[in-house]
Design an enzyme around this catalytic site. Structure first.
Site, short mmCIF file in Angstrom:
data_model
loop_
_atom_site.label_atom_id
_atom_site.label_comp_id
_atom_site.label_asym_id
_atom_site.label_seq_id
_atom_site.Cartn_x
_atom_site.Cartn_y
_atom_site.Cartn_z
CB THR A 52 37.78 43.06 38.79
OG1 THR A 52 36.52 41.95 38.85
CG2 THR A 52 37.30 44.35 38.42
N GLY A 53 36.45 41.84 35.82
CA GLY A 53 35.67 41.92 34.82
C GLY A 53 36.25 42.09 33.67
CB ALA B 177 43.62 45.63 33.86
CE1 TYR C 27 28.15 53.75 33.07
CE2 TYR C 27 26.17 53.14 31.75
CZ TYR C 27 27.39 52.89 32.16
OH TYR C 27 28.07 51.94 31.67
#
Length: 297
Positions: free
Chosen positions: A22-23, A20, A169
């Protein structure tokens, strides 16, 4: 059209948001704190977490959490359990994307270990703080990438034989959805008031894409304003899953635009593979074995 203004009053609620500082995670935490929630920023770098907290309005705390280390996950869970008798929201947001081949401290492939196994362990260790709480929710952030070259490679979960950044991913983000669906099935069978949901941000302009292959990164650089959205918009599907009173367990939220790339949050569908119950249950069993974490449901 669902916007941040639709978030109900969150006073009296405790929310934990991973990644939490960033972004998307920052915007998710900021919005919840602005609506009155006590928000814990669960971050790897405490100093950056404190800097992020200083930019938010409301009751914001910082907890060290490194999802690449099960020791850190256990330590963070112990700290959170000691500090908080109840948890209303657990938002499994943190993640890595398209990293070069590397492993976590426990020897797991980095994307699978961080995005799935770390959150699996954290959720299991905190779940009994959510189970008694009416309206409690667990929201796990997946991706449109769960459809791209995505499968659960039980014969080589850690990509030891060969490695594909895109495939790894896809596996990790598919695992996020399968975990959500199996967790919701278990919560419902347990009769718990807690529900599990998933969300995806579309294509958001965040640091997450820094390791993307050139074929992905270059179009984002050239056409970014046309095909990406700001993190505050990308966080809306997560916020809707976390706070919309009408949201139900096992629902999946994403942007409403073409291809779910950008837009306002709505219910979306995930791939047929993500709904394979046998694979969900096998993944759960393997994840339990790998992390040593069992769930009270």
């Amino acid at each position: 059209m669902w916007t941040e203004q639709n978030i109900p009053d969150q006073r009296g609620r405790l929310a934990i948001v991973t990644g939490a500082n960033t972004g998307l995670g920052f915007e998710t935490a900021r919005a919840l704190a602005a609506r009155g929630a006590t928000v814990v920023l669960a971050v790897r770098n405490v100093e950056k977490g404190k800097q992020a907290a200083a930019r938010m309005t409301g009751d914001v705390l910082v907890q060290e959490l490194d999802l690449t280390s099960l020791e850190s996950v256990r330590g963070a869970a112990a700290d959170l359990r000691a500090a908080h008798e109840r948890i209303d929201l657990l938002i499994n947001n943190a993640g890595v994307m398209y990293t070069p081949k590397q492993t976590t401290r426990d020897g797991f492939e980095m994307q699978f270990g961080t995005n799935h196994l770390g959150h699996f362990a954290l959720t299991g260790l905190l779940l009994d703080r959510l189970l008694p709480v009416p309206g409690s929710r667990i929201v796990t952030v997946s991706s449109v990438g769960h459809r791209i070259r995505a499968a659960i490679h039980f014969d080589d979960l850690q990509w030891a034989r060969s490695y594909s950044r895109t495939g790894a991913y896809g596996q990790a983000k598919l695992a996020n959805l399968m975990f959500t669906y199996e967790l919701q099935r278990r919560l419902a069978a347990h009769g718990a008031p807690t529900v599990a949901l998933a969300a995806h941000p579309g294509v958001s302009n965040t640091e997450l894409a820094r390791n993307s292959p050139a074929l992905v990164r270059l179009p984002l650089t050239w056409l970014g304003p046309l095909i990406t959205q700001k993190p505050a918009m990308g966080a809306l599907p997560t916020l809707r899953a976390a706070t919309d009173p009408a949201a139900l367990g096992a629902q999946y939220y994403g942007p409403d635009g073409l291809g779910e790339v950008r837009g306002h949050p709505r219910l979306v569908t995930s791939s047929p593979e993500s709904h394979d119950v046998a694979v969900q249950q096998r993944l759960w069993s393997v994840s339990t074995d790998l992390t040593g974490v069992t769930f009270p449901v």
